[in-house]
Design a protein around this motif. Structure first.
Motif, short mmCIF file in Angstrom:
data_model
loop_
_atom_site.label_atom_id
_atom_site.label_comp_id
_atom_site.label_asym_id
_atom_site.label_seq_id
_atom_site.Cartn_x
_atom_site.Cartn_y
_atom_site.Cartn_z
N ALA A 369 0.81 -1.21 0.00
CA ALA A 369 0.00 0.00 0.00
C ALA A 369 0.84 1.25 0.00
O ALA A 369 0.30 2.36 -0.11
CB ALA A 369 -0.94 0.00 1.21
N SER A 389 -10.53 0.79 -5.60
CA SER A 389 -10.50 0.69 -4.14
C SER A 389 -9.48 -0.38 -3.77
O SER A 389 -9.43 -1.45 -4.39
CB SER A 389 -11.89 0.34 -3.58
OG SER A 389 -12.32 -0.92 -4.07
N GLY A 391 -7.42 -1.99 -0.13
CA GLY A 391 -7.23 -1.92 1.31
C GLY A 391 -7.35 -3.29 1.95
O GLY A 391 -7.65 -4.30 1.31
N THR A 392 -7.07 -3.31 3.26
CA THR A 392 -7.11 -4.55 4.03
C THR A 392 -8.56 -4.98 4.25
O THR A 392 -9.43 -4.15 4.55
CB THR A 392 -6.40 -4.36 5.37
OG1 THR A 392 -5.07 -3.90 5.12
CG2 THR A 392 -6.35 -5.66 6.15
N PHE A 398 -5.88 -8.80 1.70
CA PHE A 398 -5.90 -7.52 0.99
C PHE A 398 -6.80 -7.66 -0.23
O PHE A 398 -6.88 -8.73 -0.84
CB PHE A 398 -4.47 -7.13 0.56
CG PHE A 398 -4.31 -5.66 0.26
CD1 PHE A 398 -4.11 -4.74 1.27
CD2 PHE A 398 -4.35 -5.21 -1.05
CE1 PHE A 398 -3.94 -3.41 1.00
CE2 PHE A 398 -4.19 -3.87 -1.34
CZ PHE A 398 -3.99 -2.96 -0.31
#
Length: 417
Positions: A369, A389, A391-392, A398
């Motif tokens: 990231a 989009s 993210g975790t 992920f």
């Protein structure tokens, strides 16, 4: 030996105007014609003063104003000399008016100062094209001479009216010249900005291509090299497989780099570069299975799911979707610490959905990231007016998801297919 001249692009963000082409040598006879026009102008002024002495001042003024057209050739080469010539001619026209048996307000004096309108036109050209110092000097000299001539050959209310008109005419010509100068400078600034933005966009495009193409391959090569070095003594067959994977990945990377260099040199190489580029097409979603196999060789199994009506996509969307998947898989191999991930491609009616999900450790302080990979993904999707989009996931791992709008499908005849 290559003797092709190359041009270094200006640095990104530079606001200096692009280099302008130097004017070529004047055509044969143009210089002679320009000086001949100046001589003809002075002859025309002499004929107005001497040969039409009984005509009214309006006739003299209009004649002198029209005669300044003969100075156009000289104006482009020597604007200050042209202004001096026009001032001399207009002053001679005003001073050459007959004064015997004519009062200052008689018909012979009406309109004699019209000749200075041609001087004002030359003055506006100087303000628009010459340096500021030369423009200031030209305006000051022209204003002083015109006011002196008006004061010397006009009297009473006539002098006041003519002086005001002379000042207003000079102000109007200078205003038009300043507006023309500002418009030209603004156009140059816009061109410079467009060049800088184009150079920046091209550099970003090249950086994205090199990053997405090289980072994935180098990651796989590093992992395979580590595997080969550990098992070369105990499992020679596994070491040979690792070396073969390194060789195949290296050749593929070299092919991609060669294709990028061909695209960069395409403007210079012409048809040969185009033909070579056509033999090595850019990758797309049709190559995802090969990409998944290469990722599996690096130790990460990829479950590939395709849904929707598979159809040809525009080249930029096809390449961008492939690069997004490639970069996401690279991050899984390098940072996720897992041996499994899922890639889902959905061909929707109005948009293409790309999703890459893993069950690894997610984003870390030095993980995916925080590199250039996500930056490149966002730039690609943004250029296609899509959404990204990344993210975790709450359950761990992920997730990278991109939605790219698709153009309306066009029916293709079966014969053409």
């Amino acid at each position: 030996m290559d003797t092709t001249a190359t041009t270094t692009p200006p640095p990104a963000g530079s606001t200096s105007p692009p280099p302008s082409r130097r004017p070529g040598p004047p055509l044969p006879g143009t210089t002679v014609a320009a000086w001949a026009g100046a001589v003809l102008y002075l002859l025309a002024v002499g004929l107005l003063v001497g040969g039409a002495s009984q005509a009214s001042g309006t006739v003299h003024g209009v004649g002198a104003m029209l005669s300044v057209c003969l100075l156009v050739g000289l104006l482009r080469r020597r604007p200050l000399l042209t202004l001096a010539t026009a001032l001399l001619g207009s002053t001679l026209v005003v001073a050459g008016m007959p004064t015997s048996d004519a009062s200052p307000l008689s018909a012979s004096y009406q309109g004699q100062f019209l000749s200075f309108l041609a001087v004002d036109a030359v003055l506006g050209f100087i303000v628009a094209t010459c340096t500021r110092r030369a423009s200031i000097v030209a305006v000051a000299v022209s204003c002083v001479i015109q006011l002196l001539v008006v004061g010397g050959f006009a009297h009473g209310n006539d002098m006041t009216v003519n002086a005001v008109i002379a000042v207003l005419a000079m102000a109007a010509s200078c205003t038009v010249g300043l507006l023309s100068r500002e418009r030209r400078e603004h156009a140059v600034a816009l061109r410079s900005q467009e060049v800088a933005e184009a150079v920046t966009a091209e550099r970003l495009r090249i950086a994205r291509e090199l990053h997405d193409m090289v980072a994935h391959s180098i990651g796989i090569i590093a992992i395979q090299a580590g595997v080969g070095s550990r098992v070369i003594e105990t499992q020679p067959a596994e070491a040979r497989e690792a070396l073969r994977a390194i060789e195949a990945t290296s050749r593929e990377t070299l092919s991609g780099l060669r294709r990028t260099l061909v695209a960069l040199r395409q403007a210079d190489s012409g048809a040969a570069g185009t033909a070579q580029a056509s033999r090595a097409p850019s990758p797309g979603l049709a190559d995802l299975e090969r990409l998944a196999a290469a990722t599996a060789d690096a130790g990460v199994q990829v479950d590939l799911h395709l849904s929707g009506e598979r159809r040809p996509l525009p080249a930029d969307i096809d390449l961008s979707a492939y690069r997004i998947v490639q970069e996401a898989l690279t991050n899984v191999v390098r940072h996720a610490g897992t041996g499994h991930c899922r890639v889902s491609i959905d061909y929707g009616d109005g948009e293409l959905s790309v999703e890459i999900v893993d069950d690894g450790r997610g984003a870390t302080a030095s993980g995916s990231a925080h590199g250039f990979g996500l930056v490149g993904m966002r730039e690609r999707v943004g250029l296609l007016h899509g959404r990204l989009s990344a993210g975790t996931r709450p359950e761990g791992g992920f997730r990278v998801a991109a939605l790219v709008p698709l153009p309306a499908p066009v029916a293709v005849p079966a014969a053409a297919r």
